[in-house]
Design a protein around this motif. Structure first.
Motif, PDB file in Angstrom:
ATOM      1  N   ALA A  12      -1.085  12.026 -16.499  1.00 43.12           N
ATOM      2  CA  ALA A  12      -2.033  11.590 -15.465  1.00 43.12           C
ATOM      3  C   ALA A  12      -2.845  10.378 -15.896  1.00 43.12           C
ATOM      4  CB  ALA A  12      -2.955  12.738 -15.074  1.00 43.12           C
ATOM      5  N   ASP A  13      -3.196  10.276 -17.171  1.00 38.01           N
ATOM      6  CA  ASP A  13      -3.991   9.126 -17.621  1.00 38.01           C
ATOM      7  C   ASP A  13      -3.232   7.808 -17.422  1.00 38.01           C
ATOM      8  OD1 ASP A  13      -6.097  10.762 -18.281  1.00 38.01           O
ATOM      9  OD2 ASP A  13      -5.660  10.782 -20.426  1.00 38.01           O
ATOM     10  N   TYR A  14      -1.936   7.829 -17.724  1.00 37.55           N
ATOM     11  CA  TYR A  14      -1.132   6.625 -17.477  1.00 37.55           C
ATOM     12  C   TYR A  14      -1.084   6.319 -15.983  1.00 37.55           C
ATOM     13  CZ  TYR A  14       0.775   6.875 -22.264  1.00 37.55           C
ATOM     14  OH  TYR A  14       0.940   6.890 -23.627  1.00 37.55           O
ATOM     15  N   GLY A  15      -0.902   7.347 -15.181  1.00 37.75           N
ATOM     16  CA  GLY A  15      -0.854   7.161 -13.738  1.00 37.75           C
ATOM     17  C   GLY A  15      -2.159   6.611 -13.183  1.00 37.75           C
ATOM     18  N   LYS A  16      -3.276   7.130 -13.696  1.00 35.90           N
ATOM     19  CA  LYS A  16      -4.584   6.630 -13.248  1.00 35.90           C
ATOM     20  C   LYS A  16      -4.740   5.154 -13.576  1.00 35.90           C
ATOM     21  CE  LYS A  16      -6.869  11.075 -13.361  1.00 35.90           C
ATOM     22  NZ  LYS A  16      -7.820  11.962 -14.008  1.00 35.90           N
ATOM     23  N   ALA A  17      -4.249   4.732 -14.739  1.00 39.06           N
ATOM     24  CA  ALA A  17      -4.303   3.314 -15.098  1.00 39.06           C
ATOM     25  C   ALA A  17      -3.468   2.485 -14.122  1.00 39.06           C
ATOM     26  CB  ALA A  17      -3.816   3.115 -16.534  1.00 39.06           C
ATOM     27  N   LEU A  18      -2.318   3.005 -13.720  1.00 34.97           N
ATOM     28  CA  LEU A  18      -1.500   2.299 -12.722  1.00 34.97           C
ATOM     29  C   LEU A  18      -2.220   2.189 -11.383  1.00 34.97           C
ATOM     30  CD1 LEU A  18       2.125   3.669 -13.245  1.00 34.97           C
ATOM     31  CD2 LEU A  18       1.378   1.295 -13.450  1.00 34.97           C
ATOM     32  N   VAL A  19      -2.863   3.277 -10.964  1.00 33.76           N
ATOM     33  CA  VAL A  19      -3.609   3.258  -9.701  1.00 33.76           C
ATOM     34  C   VAL A  19      -4.726   2.216  -9.773  1.00 33.76           C
ATOM     35  CG1 VAL A  19      -5.170   4.588  -8.222  1.00 33.76           C
ATOM     36  CG2 VAL A  19      -3.039   5.622  -9.036  1.00 33.76           C
ATOM     37  N   GLU A  20      -5.454   2.193 -10.873  1.00 30.71           N
ATOM     38  CA  GLU A  20      -6.528   1.194 -11.034  1.00 30.71           C
ATOM     39  C   GLU A  20      -5.970  -0.220 -10.963  1.00 30.71           C
ATOM     40  OE1 GLU A  20      -8.841   1.983 -14.551  1.00 30.71           O
ATOM     41  OE2 GLU A  20      -9.211   4.056 -13.930  1.00 30.71           O
ATOM     42  N   PHE A  21      -4.833  -0.435 -11.615  1.00 29.40           N
ATOM     43  CA  PHE A  21      -4.209  -1.754 -11.573  1.00 29.40           C
ATOM     44  C   PHE A  21      -3.811  -2.120 -10.142  1.00 29.40           C
ATOM     45  CE2 PHE A  21      -0.275  -4.283 -11.615  1.00 29.40           C
ATOM     46  CZ  PHE A  21      -0.780  -5.461 -12.160  1.00 29.40           C
ATOM     47  N   LEU A  22      -3.143  -1.195  -9.451  1.00 31.78           N
ATOM     48  CA  LEU A  22      -2.680  -1.470  -8.089  1.00 31.78           C
ATOM     49  C   LEU A  22      -3.835  -1.770  -7.143  1.00 31.78           C
ATOM     50  CD1 LEU A  22       0.088   1.269  -7.838  1.00 31.78           C
ATOM     51  CD2 LEU A  22       0.455  -1.212  -7.934  1.00 31.78           C
ATOM     52  N   THR A  23      -4.905  -0.994  -7.231  1.00 30.47           N
ATOM     53  CA  THR A  23      -6.044  -1.260  -6.348  1.00 30.47           C
ATOM     54  C   THR A  23      -6.730  -2.573  -6.725  1.00 30.47           C
ATOM     55  OG1 THR A  23      -7.485   0.177  -7.675  1.00 30.47           O
ATOM     56  CG2 THR A  23      -6.420   1.159  -5.736  1.00 30.47           C
ATOM     57  N   SER A  24      -6.707  -2.929  -8.011  1.00 26.38           N
ATOM     58  CA  SER A  24      -7.343  -4.186  -8.435  1.00 26.38           C
ATOM     59  C   SER A  24      -6.600  -5.413  -7.925  1.00 26.38           C
ATOM     60  CB  SER A  24      -7.472  -4.251  -9.958  1.00 26.38           C
ATOM     61  OG  SER A  24      -6.223  -4.557 -10.567  1.00 26.38           O
ATOM     62  N   ILE A  25      -5.315  -5.272  -7.622  1.00 29.79           N
ATOM     63  CA  ILE A  25      -4.561  -6.411  -7.084  1.00 29.79           C
ATOM     64  C   ILE A  25      -4.441  -6.352  -5.557  1.00 29.79           C
ATOM     65  CG2 ILE A  25      -3.294  -6.860  -9.221  1.00 29.79           C
ATOM     66  CD1 ILE A  25      -0.830  -5.511  -7.895  1.00 29.79           C
ATOM     67  N   GLY A  26      -5.178  -5.409  -4.945  1.00 29.40           N
ATOM     68  CA  GLY A  26      -5.287  -5.409  -3.497  1.00 29.40           C
ATOM     69  C   GLY A  26      -4.476  -4.375  -2.737  1.00 29.40           C
ATOM     70  N   VAL A  27      -3.806  -3.469  -3.430  1.00 29.09           N
ATOM     71  CA  VAL A  27      -3.093  -2.410  -2.705  1.00 29.09           C
ATOM     72  C   VAL A  27      -4.140  -1.453  -2.148  1.00 29.09           C
ATOM     73  CG1 VAL A  27      -1.419  -0.526  -2.862  1.00 29.09           C
ATOM     74  CG2 VAL A  27      -1.062  -2.618  -4.194  1.00 29.09           C
ATOM     75  N   ALA A  28      -4.072  -1.199  -0.863  1.00 23.64           N
ATOM     76  CA  ALA A  28      -5.057  -0.339  -0.204  1.00 23.64           C
ATOM     77  C   ALA A  28      -4.941   1.101  -0.695  1.00 23.64           C
ATOM     78  CB  ALA A  28      -4.870  -0.384   1.310  1.00 23.64           C
ATOM     79  N   HIS A  29      -6.078   1.730  -0.834  1.00 25.14           N
ATOM     80  CA  HIS A  29      -6.168   3.117  -1.298  1.00 25.14           C
ATOM     81  C   HIS A  29      -5.233   4.034  -0.515  1.00 25.14           C
ATOM     82  CE1 HIS A  29      -7.937   7.165  -1.135  1.00 25.14           C
ATOM     83  NE2 HIS A  29      -8.334   6.939  -2.372  1.00 25.14           N
ATOM     84  N   ASN A  30      -5.216   3.892   0.805  1.00 30.86           N
ATOM     85  CA  ASN A  30      -4.409   4.788   1.652  1.00 30.86           C
ATOM     86  C   ASN A  30      -2.911   4.487   1.593  1.00 30.86           C
ATOM     87  OD1 ASN A  30      -4.707   2.405   3.067  1.00 30.86           O
ATOM     88  ND2 ASN A  30      -4.788   3.397   5.055  1.00 30.86           N
ATOM     89  N   ASN A  31      -2.516   3.477   0.841  1.00 33.10           N
ATOM     90  CA  ASN A  31      -1.094   3.168   0.662  1.00 33.10           C
ATOM     91  C   ASN A  31      -0.551   3.670  -0.672  1.00 33.10           C
ATOM     92  OD1 ASN A  31      -0.733   1.963   3.143  1.00 33.10           O
ATOM     93  ND2 ASN A  31      -1.256  -0.066   2.396  1.00 33.10           N
TER      94      ASN A  31
END
Length: 126
Positions: A12-31
């Motif tokens: 999960a920690d690796y996944g959370k880092a990916l989520v943070e990265f994706l949202t930081s480059i503009g991927v919407a939370h609901n996507n």
């Protein structure tokens, strides 16, 4: 673009880092679908398998976060198979300790000739 992060809850920690990265480059939370965080995962009261089936059927781009733990999880392998059947576009991202030459990966439904990369490869992840 909808993104589904297929991962072992033990990573999960690796996944959370990916989520943070994706949202930081503009991927919407609901996507983003990431089941190890309730903000991105299965809603309360939902049937887990029906919900996951619905999400995978939407044909999101799948990020396979591959690790030794992933291949030890029946749930993860079921997700992989379901996304493969739907023919989702995807990429494999490997945890630093994952053996890309191992038989688990080589014998899975994923094509080991498709270019993936390690999570700690800064050039590839950006």
């Amino acid at each position: 673009m909808k993104i589904f992060i297929s991962h072992s809850s033990k990573n999960a920690d690796y996944g959370k880092a990916l989520v943070e990265f994706l949202t930081s480059i503009g991927v919407a939370h609901n996507n983003i679908t990431f089941t190890s965080d309730s903000a991105y995962g299965i809603p309360s009261g939902a049937n887990i398998f029906d919900w996951l089936k619905g999400k995978i059927s939407e044909k999101p781009f799948v990020i396979y976060l591959l690790s030794p733990e992933y291949f030890s999880s029946v749930a993860c392998l079921n997700e992989m198979g379901a996304a493969w059947v739907i023919e989702n576009q995807h990429i494999s991202i490997f945890t630093p300790d994952f053996d890309i030459d191992g038989s688990n990966f080589r014998n899975s439904v994923l094509d080991p000739r498709e270019m993936g990369f390690r999570l700690n490869d800064r050039d590839r992840i950006t």
